[in-house]
Design an enzyme around this catalytic site. Structure first.
Site, mmCIF file in Angstrom:
data_model
loop_
_atom_site.group_PDB
_atom_site.id
_atom_site.type_symbol
_atom_site.label_atom_id
_atom_site.label_comp_id
_atom_site.label_asym_id
_atom_site.label_seq_id
_atom_site.Cartn_x
_atom_site.Cartn_y
_atom_site.Cartn_z
ATOM 1 N N GLY A 48 33.327 30.351 -39.467
ATOM 2 C CA GLY A 48 34.234 30.715 -38.395
ATOM 3 C C GLY A 48 35.600 30.892 -39.016
ATOM 4 O O GLY A 48 35.707 31.487 -40.087
ATOM 5 N N GLU A 49 36.602 30.337 -38.410
ATOM 6 C CA GLU A 49 37.957 30.423 -38.950
ATOM 7 C C GLU A 49 38.422 28.998 -39.233
ATOM 8 O O GLU A 49 38.615 28.207 -38.308
ATOM 9 C CB GLU A 49 38.846 31.145 -37.926
ATOM 10 N N SER A 50 38.572 28.692 -40.517
ATOM 11 C CA SER A 50 38.813 27.289 -40.894
ATOM 12 C C SER A 50 40.135 26.752 -40.335
ATOM 13 O O SER A 50 40.238 25.567 -40.029
ATOM 14 C CB SER A 50 38.768 27.129 -42.417
ATOM 15 N N CYS A 80 30.638 28.220 -45.300
ATOM 16 C CA CYS A 80 31.783 29.140 -45.259
ATOM 17 C C CYS A 80 33.058 28.416 -44.801
ATOM 18 O O CYS A 80 33.604 27.632 -45.568
ATOM 19 C CB CYS A 80 31.436 30.345 -44.396
ATOM 20 N N ARG A 137 33.712 37.364 -45.358
ATOM 21 C CA ARG A 137 35.076 36.909 -45.712
ATOM 22 C C ARG A 137 35.009 35.527 -46.351
ATOM 23 O O ARG A 137 35.695 34.590 -45.965
ATOM 24 C CB ARG A 137 35.996 36.922 -44.482
ATOM 25 N N HIS A 172 26.230 32.300 -45.418
ATOM 26 C CA HIS A 172 25.760 31.913 -44.079
ATOM 27 C C HIS A 172 24.223 31.852 -44.042
ATOM 28 O O HIS A 172 23.580 32.834 -43.676
ATOM 29 C CB HIS A 172 26.212 32.970 -43.062
ATOM 30 N N GLU A 174 22.339 30.603 -41.951
ATOM 31 C CA GLU A 174 21.801 30.660 -40.582
ATOM 32 C C GLU A 174 21.564 32.103 -40.131
ATOM 33 O O GLU A 174 21.016 32.330 -39.058
ATOM 34 C CB GLU A 174 22.745 29.919 -39.616
HETATM 35 N N1 GLN Z 1 37.674 33.424 -44.065
HETATM 36 C C1 GLN Z 1 37.334 32.364 -43.162
HETATM 37 C C2 GLN Z 1 38.286 31.188 -43.315
HETATM 38 O O1 GLN Z 1 39.094 31.178 -44.175
HETATM 39 C C3 GLN Z 1 35.917 31.895 -43.386
HETATM 40 C C4 GLN Z 1 34.973 32.978 -42.999
HETATM 41 C C5 GLN Z 1 33.654 32.484 -42.500
HETATM 42 O O2 GLN Z 1 33.477 31.314 -42.162
HETATM 43 N N2 GLN Z 1 32.721 33.386 -42.354
HETATM 44 O O3 GLN Z 1 38.225 30.267 -42.542
#
Ligand code: GLN
Length: 192
Positions: A48-50, A80, A137, A172, A174
């Site tokens: 997700g977005e850390s 991720c 990403r 990922h 999953e």
């Molecule tokens: N780029 C995202 C981050 O820095 C991580 C991307 C992902 O979890 N698919 O949080």
């Protein structure tokens, strides 16, 4: 008895983890508040977005509780963004982190938006068949301490590691039908 595994469900790809775990015969708790951590035997922190997940982890001291459980040996698997949150060092960032793994992580390491790709990885710990891995990403680990076991690299970059009860992948697992990575994590819960 069925294992009860938590999936952090604040933001990101938690539903897909839930589906894989259920396919593998687990009971799943979607963890949204600190009390949801009670009674789970392991925890997955999804992609997700850390920075967003990190902000939400500060509410109700949920992050602190996860840290305690991880330090006490509960198996935790970060994928991720989850890998980023588990790392002690995040290159050029002071964002919130769980600070559990002796790893140095670089975010968006394969390029910022365009660099989502799939590839086959050799993962000896999972057997001879290559593992299809989806990178979105994705981060990679620039450095790991000697007590961190490297499970896979991609083009010389570390993308899958284990440190005792902690597991982290830049990709990922999953999102592909191959369940070996989740099975590996469930085996860690059994050992524990
Ligand atoms: N780029 C995202 C981050 O820095 C991580 C991307 C992902 O979890 N698919 O949080």
């Amino acid at each position: 008895m069925k294992k009860r595994v938590g999936v952090l469900a604040l933001q990101g790809a938690f539903r897909e983890h839930r589906q894989v775990l259920e396919k593998l015969g687990c009971d799943v708790t979607e963890v949204r508040r600190t009390s949801d951590l009670d009674g789970i035997q392991g925890l997955i922190i999804p992609g997700g977005e850390s920075t967003t997940i990190g902000k939400l982890l500060r509410i109700d001291e949920m992050g602190e509780r996860i840290k305690e459980l991880g330090a006490k040996d509960m198996p935790i698997f970060g994928t991720c963004a989850g890998m980023i949150l588990l790392s002690k060092t995040i290159v050029d960032s002071d964002q919130y982190r769980l600070n559990l793994m002796d790893t140095v992580v670089e975010r968006n390491a394969f390029g910022r938006q365009v660099a989502s790709f799939e590839t086959d990885l050799q993962v000896p710990a999972l057997g001879v068949n290559p593992l299809r891995a989806v990178f979105i990403r994705a981060p990679y680990l620039k450095e790991v301490a000697p007590n961190v076991g490297i499970l896979a690299e991609y083009n010389g970059k570390i993308v899958f590691v284990r440190q005792g009860n902690l597991l982290a992948s830049a990709f990922h697992p999953e999102l592909t039908p191959d369940n070996r990575v989740h099975q590996y994590f469930l085996n860690m819960i059994d050992e524990h």
